[in-house]
Each structure stands twice: as C-alpha cells, then as structure tokens.
Design a protein around this motif. Structure first.
Motif, PDB file in Angstrom:
ATOM      1  N   ASP A 251       0.822  -1.210   0.000  1.00 12.47           N
ATOM      2  CA  ASP A 251       0.000   0.000   0.000  1.00 12.47           C
ATOM      3  C   ASP A 251       0.859   1.265   0.000  1.00 12.47           C
ATOM      4  O   ASP A 251       0.473   2.286  -0.582  1.00 12.47           O
ATOM      5  CB  ASP A 251      -0.944   0.011   1.203  1.00 12.47           C
ATOM      6  N   ARG A 258       0.599   6.846  -6.527  1.00 11.75           N
ATOM      7  CA  ARG A 258      -0.580   7.707  -6.722  1.00 11.75           C
ATOM      8  C   ARG A 258      -0.223   9.177  -6.604  1.00 11.75           C
ATOM      9  O   ARG A 258      -0.752  10.025  -7.323  1.00 11.75           O
ATOM     10  CB  ARG A 258      -1.656   7.354  -5.677  1.00 11.75           C
ATOM     11  N   ASP A 278      -3.756   4.932  11.365  1.00 14.44           N
ATOM     12  CA  ASP A 278      -4.109   4.571   9.995  1.00 14.44           C
ATOM     13  C   ASP A 278      -2.909   4.007   9.250  1.00 14.44           C
ATOM     14  O   ASP A 278      -1.763   4.410   9.472  1.00 14.44           O
ATOM     15  CB  ASP A 278      -4.638   5.793   9.236  1.00 14.44           C
ATOM     16  N   GLY A 281      -2.639   2.120   3.384  1.00 16.48           N
ATOM     17  CA  GLY A 281      -3.832   1.769   2.623  1.00 16.48           C
ATOM     18  C   GLY A 281      -5.029   2.593   3.061  1.00 16.48           C
ATOM     19  O   GLY A 281      -5.832   3.027   2.223  1.00 16.48           O
ATOM     20  N   ASP A 282      -5.157   2.834   4.377  1.00 16.93           N
ATOM     21  CA  ASP A 282      -6.262   3.654   4.880  1.00 16.93           C
ATOM     22  C   ASP A 282      -6.173   5.078   4.321  1.00 16.93           C
ATOM     23  O   ASP A 282      -7.184   5.662   3.904  1.00 16.93           O
ATOM     24  CB  ASP A 282      -6.232   3.713   6.408  1.00 16.93           C
ATOM     25  N   HIS A 285      -7.151   5.198   0.708  1.00 18.36           N
ATOM     26  CA  HIS A 285      -8.611   5.096   0.562  1.00 18.36           C
ATOM     27  C   HIS A 285      -9.258   6.444   0.871  1.00 18.36           C
ATOM     28  O   HIS A 285     -10.156   6.890   0.129  1.00 18.36           O
ATOM     29  CB  HIS A 285      -9.151   4.015   1.496  1.00 18.36           C
ATOM     30  N   MET A 286      -8.836   7.097   1.943  1.00 22.66           N
ATOM     31  CA  MET A 286      -9.407   8.400   2.295  1.00 22.66           C
ATOM     32  C   MET A 286      -9.113   9.429   1.211  1.00 22.66           C
ATOM     33  O   MET A 286      -9.957  10.266   0.883  1.00 22.66           O
ATOM     34  CB  MET A 286      -8.843   8.876   3.635  1.00 22.66           C
ATOM     35  N   GLU A 288      -8.680   8.866  -2.003  1.00 26.65           N
ATOM     36  CA  GLU A 288      -9.514   8.602  -3.177  1.00 26.65           C
ATOM     37  C   GLU A 288     -10.957   9.040  -2.941  1.00 26.65           C
ATOM     38  O   GLU A 288     -11.641   9.485  -3.864  1.00 26.65           O
ATOM     39  CB  GLU A 288      -9.488   7.106  -3.519  1.00 26.65           C
ATOM     40  N   GLN A 289     -11.410   8.962  -1.686  1.00 29.88           N
ATOM     41  CA  GLN A 289     -12.792   9.322  -1.373  1.00 29.88           C
ATOM     42  C   GLN A 289     -12.984  10.835  -1.312  1.00 29.88           C
ATOM     43  O   GLN A 289     -13.928  11.373  -1.882  1.00 29.88           O
ATOM     44  CB  GLN A 289     -13.215   8.694  -0.031  1.00 29.88           C
TER      45      GLN A 289
END
Length: 322
Positions: A251, A258, A278, A281-282, A285-286, A288-289
């Motif tokens: 991650d 990214r 976190d 990976g967490d 994810h945040m 991307e959201q």
C-alpha cells in the motif's frame, strides 16, 4: 667632575607626570607619544541569517544531490562575476527546503548568508529595513544613532543602504536567498501585483544570488528546475515522515505511485500517518474518497508555517489528479 644627568621617561597615552630631585646637572626628558589607533576596517562577517525562515528539520531532507551539486558550483563565493540561480517548480516541490538545506550545508563558505522573504515587494522592503538596521548595528553604531535609525529610516533609504553595502568592493562573498518570488513583473510578464526583483540586487554586479520561484520565466537567472521524486525517493519520504517501514508495504508503494513523486503530498501523508493508527492503505482510501477534506484536516508542516498549507497541497494534488 662630570655633571649628574637624570633621565625621566613618560609612557602612556596621556604622558603626564613629574620628575623631582636635587640634580645639579642636566635633566633629559624623553617623551614616547602613542600613535593614534587606526579605525577598524568594516566587517562584513554576518554569518548565517535565517531569521523568520521556515523551520525545516534537516533529518527529513531527502535527495536532490544533483541540484545541490549545481548550486555548489554556480554559487561559488570566489567567482569574479555575479551569478544568479533560480530554483523553480510547482508549489510543494521543495524549493524553499532545497535553498535552506544548501545554506545550512555551506554557510561557512560565505561572509554572510541572508534569507529574504520575497513573496511581495511590500514584504521584501520591510525585510530590507530590518537588514539595514542589522548592518548598522554590526558596524558598531552607538545606541543613540541606532534609535534614530529605527525611527527615521524609510523603505527606499533601507533598500539603498543594503544595496550599497552589498556593492562594496571588498564585500562580495555573501549569499542572498530570495525565497518565494512567485509573482514577477519582468519584460514580457505583466502583473498588476508583481515587481522586478532586480531592483533589490546590489548596484555592482557581484556576489551569488539564489531565488526560489514557481515561475519558469526568470530568464536572467540560471535555472534549476525541480522534478518529481522517483519511486525510491517517494518511499524514503514516506518512511522518514511516518516513522514506518515502506519497502515491503504494498500500500505504501501504491500511495507513492498515486502521488506521482510530489514531495509535499508525500510529506503530508507521512506526517498524518505518524500521528494516527491509519495505515498507508487507509490513507490512500481516504484520499480517493475525499482528498480535499483530508487536506483540510491534516496538521500543518513546519516548513509551511508562513503560507497556507491547504492551498499549496491543493495545487500539488491537482497535478496528481490531472
């Protein structure tokens, strides 16, 4: 019978005294008058002056070996000509960090290293007033004169004084760092709020000058364009900032890819992760959201105390999202 001769010698800066005695002969008096002490030559040794510069932990600095080598060569204090170098790049690429890292590494090569906030003409003039006062104090002006200077020195007077000081024939081994010159007004560049930074250079074409800027159009300077970090450098930033290992973390690699090598985005992520439970990976994810909300909730980094971290982060991550 020979005459008795007494000799009196007076030593000191006042040459005062009496020779008393019952002498029938001559008295020879030798005066040794101390020569006046010549005035001390002006001193140009101001050392490292990073007052009000962003706080940067040297242990967190990563890479830029090639760029540091260019700066070392092009900003030599022994050059017989004036060398101007501009570090340019996107917001958050580490321009200020590179300039300050170079200054701390090599300040002993220079008689003075002076960091200047060049974000606007008004700000830079205020900095020149402070610098002019510092120069006067260093040249051993009395307190009364210094008090008068503080009250009466105007912006244009301060700029003129500093430019003259930098132009002295025996004063050419200093280094000036004009930081955040992001709004230039130069031939071919129109700006209602910008200014020409060259009006703050010394009158004589001497001494090395370093500029950090987002503009790539400072054609009067040698360019040092900052590129994005490669994958290994990106992982190194995440490791330093987060305090966690990244080499075996899939991650972490995804996050580094990214963020496409943008130093500020990587530093912000690592800083956030270091203060939470976190994972990489967490965080990915945040991001991307809702990366805008994540940016707003991230603690400021020390090196961005004097500007809005969110705005810079926003500009950098738009490059990622593009």
């Amino acid at each position: 019978m020979a005459d008795n001769i007494s000799s009196a010698t007076f030593v000191g800066d006042r040459n005062q005294g009496f020779q008393l005695g019952n002498n029938a002969g001559q008295v020879q008096v030798d005066y040794h008058i101390a020569a006046p002490v010549p005035p001390l030559p002006p001193s140009y040794q101001l050392g490292l002056n990073l007052e009000n510069a962003p706080q940067i932990d040297e242990q967190l600095f990563i890479g830029r070996e090639d760029e540091l080598a260019y700066l070392h060569e092009w900003l030599s204090p022994s050059s017989q000509r004036q060398n101007v170098v501009a570090i340019s790049g996107l917001g958050g690429m580490g321009k200020t960090q590179l300039g300050l890292h170079f200054a701390r590494q090599h300040y002993q090569r220079y008689s003075a290293v002076i960091w200047l906030n060049a974000s606007s003409e008004v700000t830079l003039k205020a900095v020149y007033i402070s610098l002019a006062q510092r120069i006067r104090r260093h040249n051993r002006q009395c307190e009364a004169e210094q008090s008068e200077l503080t009250e009466q020195l105007k912006e244009e007077q301060a700029v003129q004084l500093v430019r003259q000081w930098l132009s002295q024939a025996e004063n050419k081994t200093w280094l000036l760092i004009f930081d955040n010159y992001d709004d230039p007004r130069l031939p071919g560049i129109r700006s209602s709020t910008g200014y020409d930074i060259r009006t703050f250079f010394p009158y004589s074409t001497q001494g090395p000058i370093l500029i950090t800027t987002r503009s790539s159009r400072t054609t009067f300077a040698k360019p040092v364009r900052l590129n994005k970090f490669d994958l290994n450098q990106s992982l190194a930033v995440l490791t330093r900032r987060s305090g966690r290992q990244t080499q075996e973390d899939v991650d972490a690699k995804k996050l580094a890819e990214r963020f496409d090598g943008l130093p500020l985005a990587l530093a912000t992520a690592g800083n956030y992760i270091s203060q939470t439970a976190d994972s990489f990976g967490d965080y990915l994810h945040m991001y991307e959201q809702s990366w805008e909300e994540l940016a707003k909730n991230s603690d400021n980094l020390k090196e961005y105390d004097d500007r809005t971290l969110y705005s810079t982060w926003n500009l950098s991550l738009k490059q990622v999202s593009a």
